[in-house]
Design a protein around this motif. Structure first.
Motif, short mmCIF file in Angstrom:
data_model
loop_
_atom_site.label_atom_id
_atom_site.label_comp_id
_atom_site.label_asym_id
_atom_site.label_seq_id
_atom_site.Cartn_x
_atom_site.Cartn_y
_atom_site.Cartn_z
N UNK A 1 0.78 -1.20 0.09
CA UNK A 1 0.07 -0.05 -0.06
C UNK A 1 0.84 1.19 -0.01
N UNK A 2 0.63 2.09 -1.04
CA UNK A 2 1.53 3.22 -1.30
C UNK A 2 1.02 4.24 -0.30
N UNK A 3 1.92 5.40 0.30
CA UNK A 3 1.52 6.36 0.95
C UNK A 3 1.14 7.57 0.26
N UNK A 4 -0.08 8.29 0.64
CA UNK A 4 -0.12 9.37 -0.31
C UNK A 4 0.83 10.71 0.12
N UNK A 5 1.16 11.48 -0.71
CA UNK A 5 1.84 12.76 -0.31
C UNK A 5 1.03 14.00 -0.83
N UNK A 6 0.93 14.68 0.07
CA UNK A 6 -0.10 15.96 -0.41
C UNK A 6 0.94 16.89 -0.72
N UNK A 7 0.98 17.64 -1.88
CA UNK A 7 1.66 18.86 -2.22
C UNK A 7 1.04 20.05 -1.83
N UNK A 8 2.07 20.96 -1.33
CA UNK A 8 1.34 22.44 -1.14
C UNK A 8 2.01 23.34 -2.08
N UNK A 9 1.34 24.27 -2.54
CA UNK A 9 2.05 25.12 -3.39
C UNK A 9 2.77 26.15 -2.57
N UNK A 10 3.97 26.55 -2.94
CA UNK A 10 4.81 27.67 -2.29
C UNK A 10 4.43 28.83 -2.77
N UNK A 11 4.78 29.96 -2.22
CA UNK A 11 4.56 31.34 -2.70
C UNK A 11 3.31 31.80 -2.05
N UNK A 12 2.81 33.08 -2.72
CA UNK A 12 1.81 33.85 -2.13
C UNK A 12 0.65 33.46 -2.82
N UNK A 13 -0.53 33.14 -1.96
CA UNK A 13 -1.87 32.85 -2.23
C UNK A 13 -2.67 34.01 -1.87
N UNK A 14 -3.50 34.29 -2.38
CA UNK A 14 -4.39 35.43 -2.25
C UNK A 14 -5.09 35.34 -0.73
N UNK A 15 -5.73 34.22 -0.43
CA UNK A 15 -6.71 34.24 0.77
C UNK A 15 -5.75 33.60 1.97
N UNK A 16 -5.14 32.75 1.82
CA UNK A 16 -4.38 31.72 2.56
C UNK A 16 -3.27 32.68 3.38
N UNK A 17 -2.65 33.22 2.89
CA UNK A 17 -1.29 33.82 3.37
C UNK A 17 -1.92 35.01 4.74
N UNK A 18 -2.94 35.48 4.64
CA UNK A 18 -3.29 36.30 5.78
C UNK A 18 -3.65 35.60 6.89
N UNK A 19 -4.28 34.57 6.64
CA UNK A 19 -4.75 33.58 7.69
C UNK A 19 -3.69 32.92 8.34
N UNK A 20 -2.49 32.45 7.68
CA UNK A 20 -1.42 31.94 8.22
C UNK A 20 -0.64 32.98 8.95
N UNK A 21 -0.32 34.15 8.60
CA UNK A 21 0.01 35.16 9.34
C UNK A 21 -0.50 35.69 10.61
N UNK A 22 -1.98 35.35 10.66
CA UNK A 22 -2.72 35.70 11.57
C UNK A 22 -2.57 34.53 12.75
N UNK A 23 -2.53 33.47 12.32
CA UNK A 23 -2.42 32.28 13.14
C UNK A 23 -0.91 32.20 13.83
N UNK A 24 0.07 32.63 13.20
CA UNK A 24 1.41 32.60 13.42
C UNK A 24 1.40 33.64 14.51
N UNK A 25 0.99 34.79 14.22
CA UNK A 25 1.03 35.96 15.21
C UNK A 25 0.19 35.50 16.58
N UNK A 26 -0.82 34.96 16.42
CA UNK A 26 -1.77 34.60 17.64
C UNK A 26 -0.84 33.63 18.35
N UNK A 27 -0.29 32.57 17.82
CA UNK A 27 0.43 31.61 18.51
C UNK A 27 1.68 32.33 18.94
N UNK A 28 2.36 33.04 18.55
CA UNK A 28 3.43 33.94 18.96
C UNK A 28 3.19 34.70 20.21
#
Length: 72
Positions: A1-28
């Motif tokens: 049984x082969x394991x699946x690998x999910x690839x995430x795109x690198x670079x800026x994405x329109x909606x996702x970058x703000x959410x990840x910045x807010x999460x990292x700021x909140x976590x910090x």
């Protein structure tokens, strides 16, 4: 049984970058506040009685150290 690998795109994405910045700021912020509260508890624990003694020795009338430390 082969394991699946999910690839995430690198670079800026329109909606996702703000959410990840807010999460990292909140976590910090959460990590920093937890660290600060722990340090404040230690400082309060070890600093309260010396602070009371120093304030007591600088008051009028000037007591001796033995008078400050005795229960009577």
């Amino acid at each position: 049984m082969a394991s699946r690998v999910a690839l995430k795109g690198k670079g800026k994405s329109g909606k996702g970058s703000k959410a990840s910045e807010n999460r990292s700021t909140a976590k910090c912020l959460k990590e920093w506040s937890t660290w600060a509260v722990k340090k404040a508890k230690v400082i309060t624990h070890y600093g309260f009685i010396p602070l009371v003694i120093i304030i007591g020795m600088n008051s009028e009338p000037k007591p001796q150290l033995s008078q400050l430390l005795s229960p009577v």
